[in-house]
Design a protein around this motif. Structure first.
Motif, PDB file in Angstrom:
ATOM      1  N   TRP A 145       3.797   3.990   0.787  1.00  0.00           N
ATOM      2  CA  TRP A 145       4.791   3.323   1.635  1.00  0.00           C
ATOM      3  C   TRP A 145       4.531   1.826   1.696  1.00  0.00           C
ATOM      4  N   SER A 146       3.262   1.447   1.767  1.00  0.00           N
ATOM      5  CA  SER A 146       2.902   0.026   1.805  1.00  0.00           C
ATOM      6  C   SER A 146       3.373  -0.690   0.545  1.00  0.00           C
ATOM      7  N   GLN A 147       3.218  -0.044  -0.614  1.00  0.00           N
ATOM      8  CA  GLN A 147       3.641  -0.664  -1.873  1.00  0.00           C
ATOM      9  C   GLN A 147       5.153  -0.852  -1.916  1.00  0.00           C
ATOM     10  N   ILE A 148       5.899   0.106  -1.391  1.00  0.00           N
ATOM     11  CA  ILE A 148       7.360  -0.019  -1.377  1.00  0.00           C
ATOM     12  C   ILE A 148       7.794  -1.139  -0.441  1.00  0.00           C
ATOM     13  N   LEU A 149       7.162  -1.238   0.719  1.00  0.00           N
ATOM     14  CA  LEU A 149       7.479  -2.328   1.646  1.00  0.00           C
ATOM     15  C   LEU A 149       7.159  -3.688   1.020  1.00  0.00           C
ATOM     16  N   LYS A 150       6.052  -3.778   0.318  1.00  0.00           N
ATOM     17  CA  LYS A 150       5.698  -5.038  -0.340  1.00  0.00           C
ATOM     18  C   LYS A 150       6.711  -5.384  -1.425  1.00  0.00           C
ATOM     19  N   ALA A 151       7.245  -4.356  -2.091  1.00  0.00           N
ATOM     20  CA  ALA A 151       8.294  -4.610  -3.085  1.00  0.00           C
ATOM     21  C   ALA A 151       9.548  -5.157  -2.430  1.00  0.00           C
ATOM     22  N   GLN A 186      -1.148  -0.579  10.786  1.00  0.00           N
ATOM     23  CA  GLN A 186       0.123  -0.427  11.505  1.00  0.00           C
ATOM     24  C   GLN A 186       0.978   0.663  10.845  1.00  0.00           C
ATOM     25  N   LEU A 187       0.987   0.679   9.524  1.00  0.00           N
ATOM     26  CA  LEU A 187       1.709   1.726   8.797  1.00  0.00           C
ATOM     27  C   LEU A 187       1.016   3.080   8.975  1.00  0.00           C
ATOM     28  N   TRP A 188      -0.302   3.056   8.995  1.00  0.00           N
ATOM     29  CA  TRP A 188      -1.096   4.270   9.221  1.00  0.00           C
ATOM     30  C   TRP A 188      -0.705   4.920  10.543  1.00  0.00           C
ATOM     31  N   ALA A 194      13.489  -1.220   7.153  1.00  0.00           N
ATOM     32  CA  ALA A 194      12.582  -0.100   7.408  1.00  0.00           C
ATOM     33  C   ALA A 194      13.182   1.202   6.897  1.00  0.00           C
ATOM     34  N   ALA A 195      14.476   1.408   7.130  1.00  0.00           N
ATOM     35  CA  ALA A 195      15.150   2.614   6.664  1.00  0.00           C
ATOM     36  C   ALA A 195      15.135   2.699   5.143  1.00  0.00           C
ATOM     37  N   SER A 196      15.382   1.561   4.497  1.00  0.00           N
ATOM     38  CA  SER A 196      15.375   1.526   3.036  1.00  0.00           C
ATOM     39  C   SER A 196      14.008   1.926   2.485  1.00  0.00           C
ATOM     40  N   SER A 197      12.937   1.387   3.074  1.00  0.00           N
ATOM     41  CA  SER A 197      11.592   1.690   2.577  1.00  0.00           C
ATOM     42  C   SER A 197      11.242   3.158   2.773  1.00  0.00           C
ATOM     43  N   VAL A 198      11.600   3.720   3.921  1.00  0.00           N
ATOM     44  CA  VAL A 198      11.279   5.124   4.199  1.00  0.00           C
ATOM     45  C   VAL A 198      12.069   6.046   3.272  1.00  0.00           C
ATOM     46  N   ARG A 237      18.025  -3.081  -3.609  1.00  0.00           N
ATOM     47  CA  ARG A 237      18.125  -3.850  -4.853  1.00  0.00           C
ATOM     48  C   ARG A 237      16.938  -4.787  -5.048  1.00  0.00           C
ATOM     49  N   SER A 238      16.334  -5.207  -3.946  1.00  0.00           N
ATOM     50  CA  SER A 238      15.236  -6.175  -4.042  1.00  0.00           C
ATOM     51  C   SER A 238      13.990  -5.589  -4.704  1.00  0.00           C
ATOM     52  N   VAL A 239      13.863  -4.268  -4.750  1.00  0.00           N
ATOM     53  CA  VAL A 239      12.665  -3.682  -5.345  1.00  0.00           C
ATOM     54  C   VAL A 239      12.748  -3.644  -6.870  1.00  0.00           C
ATOM     55  N   ARG A 240      13.920  -3.948  -7.434  1.00  0.00           N
ATOM     56  CA  ARG A 240      14.069  -3.849  -8.892  1.00  0.00           C
ATOM     57  C   ARG A 240      13.128  -4.771  -9.636  1.00  0.00           C
ATOM     58  N   GLY A 241      12.826  -5.907  -9.056  1.00  0.00           N
ATOM     59  CA  GLY A 241      11.961  -6.875  -9.740  1.00  0.00           C
ATOM     60  C   GLY A 241      10.478  -6.630  -9.533  1.00  0.00           C
ATOM     61  N   HIS A 242      10.130  -5.483  -8.987  1.00  0.00           N
ATOM     62  CA  HIS A 242       8.720  -5.181  -8.709  1.00  0.00           C
ATOM     63  C   HIS A 242       8.341  -3.873  -9.397  1.00  0.00           C
ATOM     64  N   GLY A 243       8.455  -3.886 -10.718  1.00  0.00           N
ATOM     65  CA  GLY A 243       8.190  -2.683 -11.500  1.00  0.00           C
ATOM     66  C   GLY A 243       6.785  -2.151 -11.336  1.00  0.00           C
ATOM     67  N   GLN A 244       5.802  -3.057 -11.252  1.00  0.00           N
ATOM     68  CA  GLN A 244       4.416  -2.605 -11.127  1.00  0.00           C
ATOM     69  C   GLN A 244       4.180  -1.879  -9.805  1.00  0.00           C
ATOM     70  N   ARG A 245       4.757  -2.413  -8.732  1.00  0.00           N
ATOM     71  CA  ARG A 245       4.595  -1.753  -7.435  1.00  0.00           C
ATOM     72  C   ARG A 245       5.311  -0.401  -7.424  1.00  0.00           C
ATOM     73  N   LEU A 246       6.487  -0.341  -8.038  1.00  0.00           N
ATOM     74  CA  LEU A 246       7.204   0.939  -8.101  1.00  0.00           C
ATOM     75  C   LEU A 246       6.453   1.957  -8.948  1.00  0.00           C
ATOM     76  N   LEU A 247       5.861   1.487 -10.049  1.00  0.00           N
ATOM     77  CA  LEU A 247       5.082   2.390 -10.893  1.00  0.00           C
ATOM     78  C   LEU A 247       3.871   2.914 -10.129  1.00  0.00           C
ATOM     79  N   LEU A 248       3.215   2.018  -9.376  1.00  0.00           N
ATOM     80  CA  LEU A 248       2.077   2.449  -8.572  1.00  0.00           C
ATOM     81  C   LEU A 248       2.514   3.448  -7.502  1.00  0.00           C
ATOM     82  N   ALA A 249       3.669   3.181  -6.884  1.00  0.00           N
ATOM     83  CA  ALA A 249       4.189   4.113  -5.875  1.00  0.00           C
ATOM     84  C   ALA A 249       4.493   5.470  -6.504  1.00  0.00           C
TER      85      ALA A 249
END
Length: 316
Positions: free
Chosen positions: A56-62, A71-73, A110-114, A188-200
Motif C-alpha cells: 500500500w505504501s508503494q502505491i501511495l508513493k506512486a 501511520q499506514l500500519w 486515499a480511495a484510489s490507493s486502496v 492515472r498518476s501511477v502510470r509513470g511509476h512502473g518500478q513501484r507498481l512492479l514492486l507492488a
C-alpha cells in the motif's frame, strides 16, 4: 438489513456444514491441534500484514503521497479489526480510506490507493494460482476461476490508469463529479511509476505466499500431511477468491464450504478442512484485536485533542 441477511446466510452455511460432517471428529481436530504450529501461523499473519502495508505504501508513493509507514500500519490493522468485529456497510477498506484521506485531506486519493491495492492483490492471487497450475495437477474449474480473475483485475487496473469519465460527468461541478475526476486523476498518476507498481505486484504475490504459509502451518498443526506446499499454493488462492463472494459476514460459511469441497480431492477429511478454515478465521480475528486497541487509543487521543486544542499533533 443487508448485514443481518449476510449474518443469517453465514450461520446457515456453517450450520449445514457442521450438520453434514462428523461433529465428534471436528472436536477431535481442535483437541489435537499443535499449539506451536498455531503460534507460527499467527506470526505469519503478522508478516502478511507487513507485506500488505508495504504494498500500500508503494502505491501511495506512486501517487506522490508520502506518509509515515507506521501511520499506514495503524490504518491497515484498524481496518482489519473493523472487518472482523464490526461488520458494516463501511468495512475495513472504508475505514482505511477515511483514516488516510483525513490525514492528507484527500479522500479521492486515499480511495484510489486502496482500490488499486485491492485490485493488485486480486491479480497477485490469480497469477499465483495460474503459475502454480503449470506444475501441479490442475483443477480446470479452479484454473478458469484464476483466468477470469486475471482478466477482470487487469481490466479494472487498465481503466483506473487509462480510463476517462463520460463528458456529462466531467462537465458537472457537483461533489461526486469532483470526487470521480480526482479519483481517476490519481489512478492515472501511477502510470509513470512502473518500478513501484512492479514492486507492488511482487508484494501481492508474496502476500499470497504468506497466506499459504499460514494455512500450511495450520494443517501441520492439525497433523494433516497429505497436502504439499505446491498443492496449497494452488488451492488456497482459489479458496480466497471464492471467499470474496459477498453473501456472508467476512466470508464465513462460503470460505469453509470452499475448504471442504476443494480439499476433498486432496484426501483431506471434511472435519479437518472445516477445522483448518475455522482456525484460520479465529487466528486472523485474534490478531486483529491489535487493530481494535490501536483504534481505541486513537479515539482517546482524538477526545483529548478536542478538549486540549493546543496539543501538538502526533509525530510518527
Amino acid at each position: 438489513m443487508a448485514a443481518k441477511l449476510k449474518f443469517l446466510i453465514s450461520v446457515l452455511l456453517l450450520g449445514l456444514l457442521i450438520y453434514q460432517l462428523d461433529g465428534q471428529a471436528l472436536r477431535g481436530v481442535f483437541l489435537t491441534a499443535n499449539p506451536g504450529w498455531l503460534l507460527l501461523a499467527a506470526a505469519l499473519i503478522v508478516l502478511s500484514m507487513v507485506v500488505s502495508v508495504e504494498k500500500w505504501s508503494q502505491i501511495l508513493k506512486a501517487e506522490s503521497i508520502y506518509l509515515p509507514w507506521y501511520q499506514l500500519w495503524k490504518a491497515y490493522w484498524i481496518g482489519l479489526f473493523f472487518n472482523n468485529f464490526l461488520p458494516s456497510s463501511i468495512g475495513g477498506d472504508g475505514i482505511r480510506i477515511f483514516l488516510v484521506g483525513r490525514n492528507i485531506s484527500n479522500l479521492a486519493c486515499a480511495a484510489s490507493s486502496v482500490i488499486i491495492e485491492r485490485i493488485m492483490a486480486t491479480l497477485g492471487l490469480a497469477l499465483t494460482g495460474l503459475l502454480t497450475g503449470l506444475v501441479v495437477k490442475p483443477n480446470w474449474q479452479v484454473s478458469w476461476l484464476f483466468v477470469g480473475l486475471t482478466l477482470v483485475a487487469t481490466g479494472l487496473l487498465v481503466f483506473l490508469m487509462w480510463g476517462s469519465l463520460p463528458a456529462s460527468v466531467v462537465q458537472r461541478n457537483g461533489r461526486l463529479s469532483n470526487f470521480l475526476r480526482t479519483f481517476l486523476a490519481h489512478g492515472r498518476s501511477v502510470r509513470g511509476h512502473g518500478q513501484r507498481l512492479l514492486l507492488a505486484g511482487c508484494l501481492s504475490v508474496l502476500f499470497q505466499l504468506t497466506v499459504v504459509a499460514v494455512n500450511y502451518a495450520i494443517f501441520r498443526g492439525l497433523q494433516v500431511n497429505s497436502l504439499g506446499w505446491l498443492e496449497l499454493v494452488y488451492i488456497i488462492p482459489a479458496i480466497s477468491a471464492i471467499a470474496m463472494v459477498p453473501i456472508g459476514i467476512n466470508g464465513y460459511g462460503v470460505r469453509e464450504g470452499a475448504y471442504v469441497i476443494l480439499l476433498a480431492s486432496y484426501g483431506v477429511a471434511g472435519s479437518a478442512a472445516l477445522g483448518a478454515s475455522l482456525l484460520f478465521a479465529v487466528l486472523v480475528s485474534l490478531c486483529s484485536l491489535y487493530g481494535g486497541l490501536l483504534w481505541l487509543v486513537n479515539r482517546e487521543r482524538n477526545v483529548l485533542r478536542e478538549r486540549l486544542p493546543d496539543m501538538k499533533p502526533e509525530v510518527n
